[in-house]
Structure formats: C-alpha cells, structure tokens
Design a protein around this motif. Structure first.
Motif, PDB file in Angstrom:
ATOM      1  N   ARG A 161      -5.277  -1.382   2.192  1.00 36.76           N
ATOM      2  CA  ARG A 161      -4.390  -1.663   3.311  1.00 36.76           C
ATOM      3  C   ARG A 161      -4.495  -3.136   3.737  1.00 36.76           C
ATOM      4  N   GLU A 167       1.664   3.631   2.880  1.00 35.46           N
ATOM      5  CA  GLU A 167       2.606   3.256   3.929  1.00 35.46           C
ATOM      6  C   GLU A 167       3.969   3.907   3.722  1.00 35.46           C
ATOM      7  N   ASP A 183       0.852  -1.190   0.000  1.00 36.66           N
ATOM      8  CA  ASP A 183       0.000   0.000   0.000  1.00 36.66           C
ATOM      9  C   ASP A 183       0.892   1.246   0.000  1.00 36.66           C
ATOM     10  N   ALA A 207      -2.827   7.859   4.748  1.00 39.39           N
ATOM     11  CA  ALA A 207      -2.865   6.579   5.456  1.00 39.39           C
ATOM     12  C   ALA A 207      -4.246   6.342   6.046  1.00 39.39           C
TER      13      ALA A 207
END
Length: 379
Positions: A344, A329, A326, A337
C-alpha cells in the motif's frame, strides 16, 4: 521532443518478411510459425514445453484452470498472490472461483516470503509469483516454501523475457511459467504470450483448451498425408486462446535480438543509477536482487509526493508510469485492504521512469535532471 514511458522497437523489414511468408503461404493462423516460435522459445529458455497464446492473461487463466481441475481444487480454495501487479494476474485466479489471498511485497516489489508463509492456510493450493519489472526478488525462497507446503507454483513472467538468475532462465521449478509478448514488452509483438508447463500432460491439455476443447487443431489436421482430417472430437468446453502465425513471425524476429536489447536496457538503468547516486534522501531506486540479471522492463524509483512529481514531469513532456496500484484498492479485492502495508505504501510512492530502446544517454540525463529538480525529500 516528448519522452514516453514505453516505445517498442521492431526490426521492420525482418518482421515484414516473416509476415509476407505467412500471407504468401495463405496460413496466418495457428500453424507453422507458432510451432517454430514454440521450439525456439524452448531452446532459448531451457523450459521443456511452450505453447504460443493470444496473450499472457489467457496463459495465466489456463494455468489456474488446468491446475485446479487436475488437482481437485474446490471453489473458494485459496491462491496466494501479490497486490502489486497488473490486475490480470489476480483476475485469472478469480475467473476460476478461487479466493485471492494477498501477501505483501519486499524491497524488490516481489512477494515477501515471510508474509507468504504467514498467509498459508489449510485451504491454500498455490502461489502466483510476479517478477515485477524483470526482477527475480526472492524467487528461490518462494520455491522452497511451495515445496515445503506442497503448493503449486506459477511464475507470472510477463516482465521477465530474458531475465536470468545465477546465469539461468528462472522458472524450471514452477508448474507453469507465463510470458507476455504484448506491444510494449521486451519481446514485443502486437499482443501475444507463451505458457510453459513443466508437465507434458498439462501442455497437451492446454493445447486442446486453447482451441475450444477440440482434440486436433487445424494445423495438425492438415499437416499429415492424405485428405483434410475433418473429423475430430470436442473433449471439453474450451476457449479461443491460441496465438497466430502473424504474431509468431514477429516474435521470431524479436527473439533474435532479445538479449542484445535487454543489455541496452541494463545500460539505461546504469545511467539512471549513476545520476541518482548520492541523492538517496530524495530518490530510492528499487534494487535488483542478488544474482539477478534483470530484463529491466521497468526502472522504478520510490519518492515522496509521487503524484506531484508525476505532474511536474508531464509538464516537461516526460511521461512516466506507475506499476502498479495496490490491487486491494479495487472494489473486488477490497476484502484484503490494509493486509499488505508495504504494498500500500509503495503503491503511493513508486514511479516507473521511461525505459525503452529509443532512449539515449541525453534522454536519461534530461529525465533525471527534471526528477532531481522537482522531487521532494523523503521523510
């Protein structure tokens, strides 16, 4: 014998013949082979323009650069993209000081149209759609959203060489389509790519930008009658992004076998599907969208305790991969995020199994037996 994730297959003698011609003619750069591959790619895909590049990454940057300047986008304007991709997709947006707005992915690992529409604001200018693994996902719905909101549309087709949707090569609806011919892709060279603009003026500008902004490339200046046309203009600050005839020669050979090779990849995928049937409590293969004849660059499964399974496979000399982490990140994209929960979750549970032309049924059987031996139940 170890089973690798990717191993490219080259028709060596045919490739060497193409390279030999370049060497004998003394023309290895941008020129006769790049032109031939561009023409062949347009014929194969049905797309109106094609420009051969040094990589798909530079193609994505060109697409963003040209659309931004042609349509007056401002620094800080937004482009909606996926967090589940190789980072070059989103770097290309950031190169031009645009804001990457991440939308979540669906069960096909492609952009979820509903979340895309939720993420559109007054500052949104474009959507970048990634056909992950060769899957088309809900491409047609994304096309309609782009039209509805008057947004530009870029198809990152790095995995999609040879993919068809309802019998047609997808992307004719996009403002730009970018393909990768990197070493382990379905149409492998050493590294190269192709950008296909819908608009002829954008294609023309891309050719100048790829050659440092110079308005006549070296091949054009030598292909006509008369003396070498040494005098040219530099119309803007450009880049050294164009492809070369060595890579194009390899590409011309690989293109002849692309559909045949993709058909075999789909056979490999079918063997995987058969082996995992009835084990959906432990292994969930990522589905192919309806109407999609996927290039099958990837075969992706969703599992529990993914990293433990990956290590167990490595211990058995089977080397899968993860496509992808992802992107939110990463530090530079951390501002979004937790805005894409499905991406995720999948980023922590998906695994790409070996998928290349040198695999046989026995290899697939070995991989699936090890997976089923060590994989844990999905809660």
């Amino acid at each position: 014998m170890p089973i690798q994730l990717f191993v490219p297959t080259f028709r060596v003698d045919e490739c060497l013949s193409e390279i030999r011609e370049c060497l004998e003619k003394g023309w290895t750069g941008l020129g006769f082979k790049t032109v031939a591959l561009e023409e062949a790619w347009c014929k194969y895909t049905g797309l109106p323009h094609a420009h051969f590049l040094s990589s798909a990454t530079v193609g994505l940057h060109l697409a963003i650069r040209i659309l931004k300047s042609e349509y007056g986008w401002q620094d800080g304007d937004e482009v909606i993209s996926t967090p589940l991709t190789f980072v070059s997709t989103n770097h290309a947006i950031a190169y031009e000081n645009l804001h990457v707005t991440f939308a979540d992915v669906d069960e096909y690992l492609c952009l979820d149209p509903k979340d895309v529409e939720r993420k559109i604001t007054a500052k949104t200018r474009a959507i970048v759609y990634v056909g992950l693994g060769g899957n088309t996902g809900r491409w047609s719905e994304i096309v309609e959203i782009a039209r509805k909101h008057n947004l530009k549309l870029i198809l990152d087709a790095a995995h999609m060489a040879g993919t068809r949707l309802n019998g047609e090569i997808p992307g004719k609806e996009a403002d730009a389509v970018v393909y990768s011919f990197q070493a382990v892709k379905n149409l492998p060279t050493a590294d190269s790519g192709m950008i296909c603009f819908r608009d002829a003026a954008h294609d023309e500008r891309a050719r100048k930008l790829c050659w440092l902004g110079i308005n006549k490339d070296t091949y054009a200046r030598t292909s006509g009658k008369g003396a070498y046309k040494w005098k040219y203009d530099v119309e803007e600050v450009g880049y050294k992004y164009h492809g070369n005839s060595i890579m194009a020669g390899i590409g011309l050979v690989q293109l002849k076998y692309l559909d045949q090779d993709n058909s075999y990849r789909r056979q490999l995928a079918a063997w995987y599907d058969t082996a995992f049937k009835g084990h959906e409590d432990r292994v969930l293969p990522v589905p192919v969208a309806p109407g999609c004849e996927s290039s099958r660059h990837l075969y992706v499964i969703e599992v529990a305790a993914r990293d433990e399974l990956l290590m167990a496979l490595n211990d058995c000399e089977i080397y899968p991969g993860v496509h992808y982490r992802d992107n939110t990140e990463y530090r530079m994209y951390g501002y979004d995020a937790a805005t894409c929960p499905n991406a995720r979750r999948l980023s922590e549970s998906i695994l790409s199994l070996p998928m290349h032309l040198r695999l046989g049924h026995a290899d697939v059987k070995q991989v699936t037996e090890v997976v089923l031996k060590y994989v844990k139940p999905i809660n």
